[in-house]
Design an enzyme around this catalytic site. Structure first.
Site, PDB file in Angstrom:
ATOM      1  N   ASP A 158      -4.236  33.414  17.271  1.00  0.00           N
ATOM      2  CA  ASP A 158      -3.975  32.947  15.532  1.00  0.00           C
ATOM      3  C   ASP A 158      -5.627  33.938  15.493  1.00  0.00           C
ATOM      4  O   ASP A 158      -5.079  33.680  14.239  1.00  0.00           O
ATOM      5  CB  ASP A 158      -5.610  31.403  16.692  1.00  0.00           C
ATOM      6  CG  ASP A 158      -4.490  30.079  15.941  1.00  0.00           C
ATOM      7  OD1 ASP A 158      -2.247  30.836  16.346  1.00  0.00           O
ATOM      8  OD2 ASP A 158      -4.204  28.974  16.558  1.00  0.00           O
ATOM      9  N   HIS A 185     -16.077  36.344  23.803  1.00  0.00           N
ATOM     10  CA  HIS A 185     -15.383  34.919  22.621  1.00  0.00           C
ATOM     11  C   HIS A 185     -15.315  33.885  23.617  1.00  0.00           C
ATOM     12  O   HIS A 185     -14.273  33.459  23.191  1.00  0.00           O
ATOM     13  CB  HIS A 185     -14.302  35.734  21.513  1.00  0.00           C
ATOM     14  CG  HIS A 185     -14.863  35.578  20.358  1.00  0.00           C
ATOM     15  ND1 HIS A 185     -15.985  37.066  20.387  1.00  0.00           N
ATOM     16  CD2 HIS A 185     -14.776  35.437  19.343  1.00  0.00           C
ATOM     17  CE1 HIS A 185     -16.026  36.569  18.651  1.00  0.00           C
ATOM     18  NE2 HIS A 185     -15.167  36.524  18.309  1.00  0.00           N
ATOM     19  N   GLU A 219       2.988  26.199  14.489  1.00  0.00           N
ATOM     20  CA  GLU A 219       1.806  25.164  14.604  1.00  0.00           C
ATOM     21  C   GLU A 219       2.157  23.631  14.283  1.00  0.00           C
ATOM     22  O   GLU A 219       3.169  23.195  13.870  1.00  0.00           O
ATOM     23  CB  GLU A 219       0.521  26.033  14.757  1.00  0.00           C
ATOM     24  CG  GLU A 219       1.039  27.472  15.258  1.00  0.00           C
ATOM     25  CD  GLU A 219      -0.602  27.743  15.326  1.00  0.00           C
ATOM     26  OE1 GLU A 219      -1.950  27.202  15.446  1.00  0.00           O
ATOM     27  OE2 GLU A 219      -0.905  28.406  16.426  1.00  0.00           O
TER      28      GLU A 219
HETATM   29  P1  FAD Z   1     -13.875  38.120  26.519  1.00  0.00           P
HETATM   30  O1  FAD Z   1     -14.353  36.306  26.189  1.00  0.00           O
HETATM   31  O2  FAD Z   1     -14.895  39.211  26.447  1.00  0.00           O
HETATM   32  O3  FAD Z   1     -13.608  37.835  28.550  1.00  0.00           O
HETATM   33  C1  FAD Z   1     -12.518  36.552  28.551  1.00  0.00           C
HETATM   34  C2  FAD Z   1     -12.371  37.071  29.704  1.00  0.00           C
HETATM   35  O4  FAD Z   1     -11.424  38.073  30.270  1.00  0.00           O
HETATM   36  C3  FAD Z   1     -13.686  37.169  31.081  1.00  0.00           C
HETATM   37  O5  FAD Z   1     -13.335  36.550  32.744  1.00  0.00           O
HETATM   38  C4  FAD Z   1     -13.283  38.931  30.832  1.00  0.00           C
HETATM   39  O6  FAD Z   1     -14.569  39.433  32.275  1.00  0.00           O
HETATM   40  C5  FAD Z   1     -12.466  38.687  31.554  1.00  0.00           C
HETATM   41  N1  FAD Z   1     -12.159  40.348  30.329  1.00  0.00           N
HETATM   42  C6  FAD Z   1     -12.554  40.880  29.238  1.00  0.00           C
HETATM   43  N2  FAD Z   1     -12.042  41.757  29.064  1.00  0.00           N
HETATM   44  C7  FAD Z   1     -11.282  42.610  30.388  1.00  0.00           C
HETATM   45  C8  FAD Z   1     -10.276  43.341  31.258  1.00  0.00           C
HETATM   46  N3  FAD Z   1     -10.265  44.754  29.935  1.00  0.00           N
HETATM   47  N4  FAD Z   1      -9.685  43.511  31.677  1.00  0.00           N
HETATM   48  C9  FAD Z   1     -10.093  42.190  32.869  1.00  0.00           C
HETATM   49  N5  FAD Z   1     -10.853  41.247  32.522  1.00  0.00           N
HETATM   50  C10 FAD Z   1     -11.167  41.324  31.172  1.00  0.00           C
HETATM   51  N6  FAD Z   1      -7.087  32.239  22.210  1.00  0.00           N
HETATM   52  C11 FAD Z   1      -5.582  32.428  22.086  1.00  0.00           C
HETATM   53  O7  FAD Z   1      -4.499  32.990  23.082  1.00  0.00           O
HETATM   54  N7  FAD Z   1      -5.159  32.314  21.693  1.00  0.00           N
HETATM   55  C12 FAD Z   1      -5.519  31.628  20.275  1.00  0.00           C
HETATM   56  O8  FAD Z   1      -5.047  31.444  19.160  1.00  0.00           O
HETATM   57  C13 FAD Z   1      -7.524  32.032  19.797  1.00  0.00           C
HETATM   58  N8  FAD Z   1      -8.141  32.239  19.365  1.00  0.00           N
HETATM   59  C14 FAD Z   1      -9.689  31.720  19.276  1.00  0.00           C
HETATM   60  C15 FAD Z   1      -9.992  31.441  18.269  1.00  0.00           C
HETATM   61  C16 FAD Z   1     -11.252  31.883  18.305  1.00  0.00           C
HETATM   62  C17 FAD Z   1     -12.084  32.047  17.224  1.00  0.00           C
HETATM   63  C18 FAD Z   1     -11.943  31.973  19.743  1.00  0.00           C
HETATM   64  C19 FAD Z   1     -13.417  32.188  19.762  1.00  0.00           C
HETATM   65  C20 FAD Z   1     -11.345  32.075  20.497  1.00  0.00           C
HETATM   66  C21 FAD Z   1      -9.460  31.893  20.428  1.00  0.00           C
HETATM   67  N9  FAD Z   1      -8.959  32.318  21.325  1.00  0.00           N
HETATM   68  C22 FAD Z   1      -8.179  32.164  21.713  1.00  0.00           C
HETATM   69  C23 FAD Z   1      -9.312  32.331  23.091  1.00  0.00           C
HETATM   70  C24 FAD Z   1      -9.221  34.178  23.153  1.00  0.00           C
HETATM   71  O9  FAD Z   1      -8.049  34.537  23.518  1.00  0.00           O
HETATM   72  C25 FAD Z   1     -10.150  33.907  25.052  1.00  0.00           C
HETATM   73  O10 FAD Z   1     -11.654  33.198  24.604  1.00  0.00           O
HETATM   74  C26 FAD Z   1     -10.576  35.939  25.098  1.00  0.00           C
HETATM   75  O11 FAD Z   1     -10.566  35.328  26.550  1.00  0.00           O
HETATM   76  C27 FAD Z   1     -11.330  36.035  24.368  1.00  0.00           C
HETATM   77  O12 FAD Z   1     -11.230  37.647  24.411  1.00  0.00           O
HETATM   78  P2  FAD Z   1     -12.336  38.340  24.335  1.00  0.00           P
HETATM   79  O13 FAD Z   1     -12.375  40.115  24.416  1.00  0.00           O
HETATM   80  O14 FAD Z   1     -13.849  38.101  23.827  1.00  0.00           O
HETATM   81  O15 FAD Z   1     -12.989  38.506  26.061  1.00  0.00           O
END
Ligand code: FAD
Length: 522
Positions: free
Chosen positions: A163, A100, A279
């Protein structure tokens, strides 16, 4: 370590350029060597797996890996990292949580992407709740929604959220994990007792503030640069049953921020009279009242809200929540009235809902389903998330919201604005925030059509340029820079520590290349 840092990194960069140059033959070589590994059956070269690992929620960046690892245990991950680390031509590795990110942060061009979610079916930590209920041990691959459901089953809950809950523990802990609870409980990275990490040298390390603390502080907010988080120990508290959920509208920005700051000044973790969530957001002429942040306003009140927006062009919406349960059911309204006494919202523009705790926390998901049904979820997301010092938030409102955003008239999707307390963050961690005691987060969470995301990116650039010219020292959240200078300035006084930690925990620069911090030449 006698190696001077800049020359070490220069040497590594030259090596990685060389690796890119000799790309194809080396890639073939790499694939054949991977075949000989014990994890070979868990490596996928399937075009659909490769395609899906080449994309993310942003739908803007694309980077194609050689293979996707579907691990079933932390050992599989360590095995892959060890292979790359010991190889004469190491390849990059990215943990992919729920993908994400919006700028390719979880991608690994020509490297291997680890699909963390496949651990859910394997021998990872899963979600294990301590017998005394004080914490949960959670696999880095787990989604926060699953942690919520598992803990609620025992009447318990973590206290700091995002969120949206369909994000992994590893993904949010690599950034910070912020939401309306942050002003009081700190970000998610401030709510972790201990983590297990597989470093870029393939070491499996358990770390906490008292044990391998350097790696603990490096990995939290560390953008995946120091290791792959395979387990996090998250503190739990008794869960409330329901919430009082209130939105109030303002036409005047200084009234809005004054009230937000007043409300977050009551922030003691154990202060039962304090709010649980705060918020704020913008209601814009071109936006929809019910965007994906949840339908909230009663249909019969919508005409008068729309007239208000038409009159002022921007209306500010303060959003708060107070938890309650069987015991506090009879006092919650009085406590809330007390907290809201003397606020300057527009008379007649306060709206209230009563909801189940989990319905409130999972509020974005129901909107996600609606957008998915209309084909409007898997579209480009040219987002910009910023932290802004309190002293400049009014200049930001004038120069960005009231000028750039209104003039360009393209912003669609939620625009969030809310303050947090610096003291709830731990400066030893890698996450970067402004210097002032109170700072705001602003999130322009825009969706676009596939052919016009550049218009939004241009607006984002204009906003950043305006801040630079106006001397507003913003920090990006979920940062994205394409140059080394950008990263050095982002980390500021933390840059040399960040570099030193990289050299210590991932000296071959294997991990999370999609962040483009140490490989921004590619
Ligand atoms: P990914 O996108 O898969 O990875 C993100 C990064 O972390 C990459 O660099 C990846 O290599 C690394 N990574 C992934 N897993 C691990 C692991 N286990 N160990 C070490 N590194 C790792 N963020 C907020 O803080 N607050 C919010 O309210 C919020 N709302 C969101 C709402 C939506 C609809 C979306 C799309 C995103 C939102 N985000 C929010 C952003 C979100 O927290 C970050 O983009 C987060 O990184 C997404 O998590 P993911 O599991 O998809 O990670």
């Amino acid at each position: 370590m006698a190696v001077a840092l800049p020359s070490f990194f220069t040497a590594i960069m030259i090596m990685s350029r060389l690796m890119a140059f000799i790309g194809i033959s080396k890639n073939n070589d790499m694939c054949s060597k991977l075949q000989a590994l014990d994890i070979a059956p868990k490596l996928s070269y399937d075009p659909s797996a490769i395609e899906s690992a080449s994309q993310d929620f942003g739908h803007i960046v694309k980077a194609v890996p050689q293979a996707v690892l579907l691990p079933s245990s932390p050992r599989d991950i360590a095995s892959l990292v060890n292979f790359s680390y010991s190889n004469s031509v190491p390849f990059s590795i990215a943990a992919r949580g729920n993908s994400h990110s919006v700028n390719g942060q979880a991608m690994a061009k020509n490297g291997v992407v680890i699909d963390m979610t496949s651990m859910k079916n394997g021998n990872g930590t899963g979600i294990r709740i301590a017998s005394d209920g004080s914490y949960a041990d959670v696999g880095g691959e787990q989604l926060w929604i699953d942690v919520l459901n598992a803990t609620l089953g025992l009447g318990l809950t973590p206290v700091s959220w995002t969120d949206y809950l369909y994000l992994t523990i590893g993904g949010t802990l690599s950034n910070a994990g912020i939401s309306g609870q942050t002003f009081r409980y700190g970000p998610q990275i401030s709510n972790v007792y201990e983590i297990d990490v597989i470093t870029g040298t393939a070491d499996f390390v358990t770390c906490s503030p008292n044990n391998n603390s350097d790696l603990f502080y490096a990995a939290l907010g560390g953008l995946g640069q120091f290791g792959i988080i395979t387990r996090a120990r998250i503190p739990l508290e008794p869960a409330p049953k329901r919430v009082k959920w209130v939105r109030m509208l303002y036409a005047d920005f200084s009234d809005f921020t004054r009230d937000q700051e007043l409300l977050i000044s009551k922030n003691g973790r154990n202060d039962n009279k304090a709010l649980n969530y705060l918020e704020g957001s913008l209601l814009l002429d071109q936006g929809s009242l019910d965007n994906w942040r949840s339908s909230f306003f009663p249909p019969q009140d919508q005409p008068k809200i729309i007239s208000l927006i038409t009159k002022f062009r921007i209306v500010y919406c303060l959003e708060i929540v107070k938890h309650y349960d069987g015991q506090t059911k009879t006092t919650v309204d009085k406590d809330l009235q007390q907290l809201l006494k003397g606020l300057s919202y527009l008379p007649g523009f306060m709206f209230e809902k009563d909801a189940k705790y989990e319905e409130f926390l999972n509020r974005v998901h129901s909107e996600e389903l609606k957008l998915k049904a209309k084909g409007l979820w898997d579209v480009p997301h040219p987002w910009l998330n910023l932290f802004i010092p309190k002293s400049k938030i009014s200049d930001f409102n004038d120069g960005v919201f009231k000028s750039i955003v209104l003039q360009r008239n393209i912003t669609t999707g939620p625009v969030l604005v809310y303050p947090m307390n610096r003291k709830k963050w731990d400066d030893r961690m890698s996450a970067v925030i402004p210097d002032e005691e109170i700072f705001y987060t602003v999130g322009l969470l825009q969706s676009s059509a596939f052919d016009d995301w550049r218009t939004f990116e241009d607006q984002n650039k204009e906003i950043l340029q305006f801040c630079e010219k106006a001397g507003i020292k913003v920090k990006q959240y979920l940062p994205h820079y394409t140059t080394k200078e950008g990263w050095v300035s982002h980390f500021g006084s933390k840059w040399s520590t960040f570099q030193k930690r990289k050299l210590q925990f991932d000296p071959k620069l294997l991990l999370s290349p999609g962040q483009r911090i140490f490989n921004n030449n590619q």
